[in-house]
Design an enzyme around this catalytic site. Sequence first.
Site, PDB file in Angstrom:
ATOM      1  N   SER A   1      -6.031 -33.685  45.696  1.00 60.53           N
ATOM      2  CA  SER A   1      -4.718 -34.256  44.840  1.00 60.53           C
ATOM      3  C   SER A   1      -5.170 -35.338  43.972  1.00 60.53           C
ATOM      4  O   SER A   1      -6.527 -35.487  43.701  1.00 60.53           O
ATOM      5  CB  SER A   1      -4.057 -34.779  46.051  1.00 60.53           C
ATOM      6  N   ASN A   2      -4.404 -36.309  43.794  1.00 58.77           N
ATOM      7  CA  ASN A   2      -4.649 -37.406  42.736  1.00 58.77           C
ATOM      8  C   ASN A   2      -3.673 -38.331  43.099  1.00 58.77           C
ATOM      9  O   ASN A   2      -2.631 -38.192  44.241  1.00 58.77           O
ATOM     10  CB  ASN A   2      -4.422 -36.970  41.414  1.00 58.77           C
TER      11      ASN A   2
END
Length: 418
Positions: free
Chosen positions: A216-217
């Site tokens: 993810s980020n």
Amino acid sequence: MEPIAVLQGRRVLLGVTGGIGAYKICVLASRLTQAGAEVDVVMTEAATRFVAPLTFQALTGRPVYTDLWSTPGPGLPTHIAHVGLAHSADLLVIAPATANTLAKLAHGLADNLLTTLALAATCPVLVVPAMDAGMWSNVATQANVQTLRARGVRFAGPTWGRMASGLEGEGRMIEPEEILGHIRLVLGRNGPLSGRRVVVTAGPTREFLDPVRFLSNPSSGRQGFALAQAALDRGARVTLIAGPTHLPTPVGAKRVDVISAQEMHDAVLEAVAEADVLLMAAAVADYRPQETVPQKMKKKDAALTLRLVRTPDVLAAVAEQRAKTGRPRVTVGFAAESENLVENARAKMEAKRLDLIVANDVTAADAGFAVGTNRVVILDLQGGVQELPLMSKSAVAEVVLDRVVDLLETAISSRRSA
Ligand code: CTP
């Protein structure tokens, strides 16, 4: 507290009746005032037993009205002198609204200054009920609510929760922040995007390796949620497609929760089929693990090599659909860059066939991911470069939405003349 554009110079008549929730309305009066609204508070006699008029006076910086019969100067009694308040208001909010006041409103009684002004008011009326669950569900109250709704009175809440009696039930007043959302919705309803459909994406996506691990980020979703709120403030019908985030849904938005890039792709393509505008602020993962295993992966001594494959590019798919259907009429993309901001963003705008791109340097500590502020550059197809200073994400959203209003007008008028 930050100013809120849709509240600037708007006159809110805030009617407070006798419920313990009155103390929370002090917070609302303060929020509204700090955000730029002109707030006139009218209290019933019962309300003054919970909160002193002086509290509201100090928070709004304006006189508070309580008495039907006092004479403010030589001449007219208060209710005649202040009927002007009801005529000049943009919105009458009654919060907390007791069962007793609801009954009076439904029957057109005018036995105190608030009910008198409510009867005289020509502006929209928003009622925020707060009472014991038994009083709320009572057929008499429900009949009054129905009567008022049929007359166009708007209701916000009540919700399920703990009430003054200590019991739980439906009758609890909604929180000030949510009331503010309802106020924004009413005040923005005739704005420049009234009747337009706007789709906003926000937040990160997650690409799972196994049931407990994902790629993810750090996107928080804040910029996208601020864009959704700015669109609502302009009267738009908003669909907010959000990756995993804990942010509360702006009042009035239809929220669609997604997790992966593929889910984001599917939800966006469905939503834009009838949309006027797409604001693609989500930080969509470009890659996902080739395989997602159903059980938790066990560690081994050897190094682990992951094979990643591309996720769909949502904006590319939107461009293809738009070429066929003409929807959405306006597409705005975002560019997260760590170098050559303007050149890279311009290339993305062209490659993704956007009308506007909002570029930010994600390496700056005070802008981009997971902070409340942003520093962006807005590029358009005419070669325009609008460099904005460091500002809150809400302020960025205001600028972007003003640009969107112009782009949409141009798109619609050029289609008309074609
Ligand atoms: N975007 C998208 N689909 C993806 C990835 C990104 O629609 N699979 C959108 C983003 O929501 C954003 C725009 O494309 O509006 C640009 O995203 P960004 O991450 O800056 O660029 P990428 O296209 O991913 O290109 P690169 O990673 O090479 O910078």
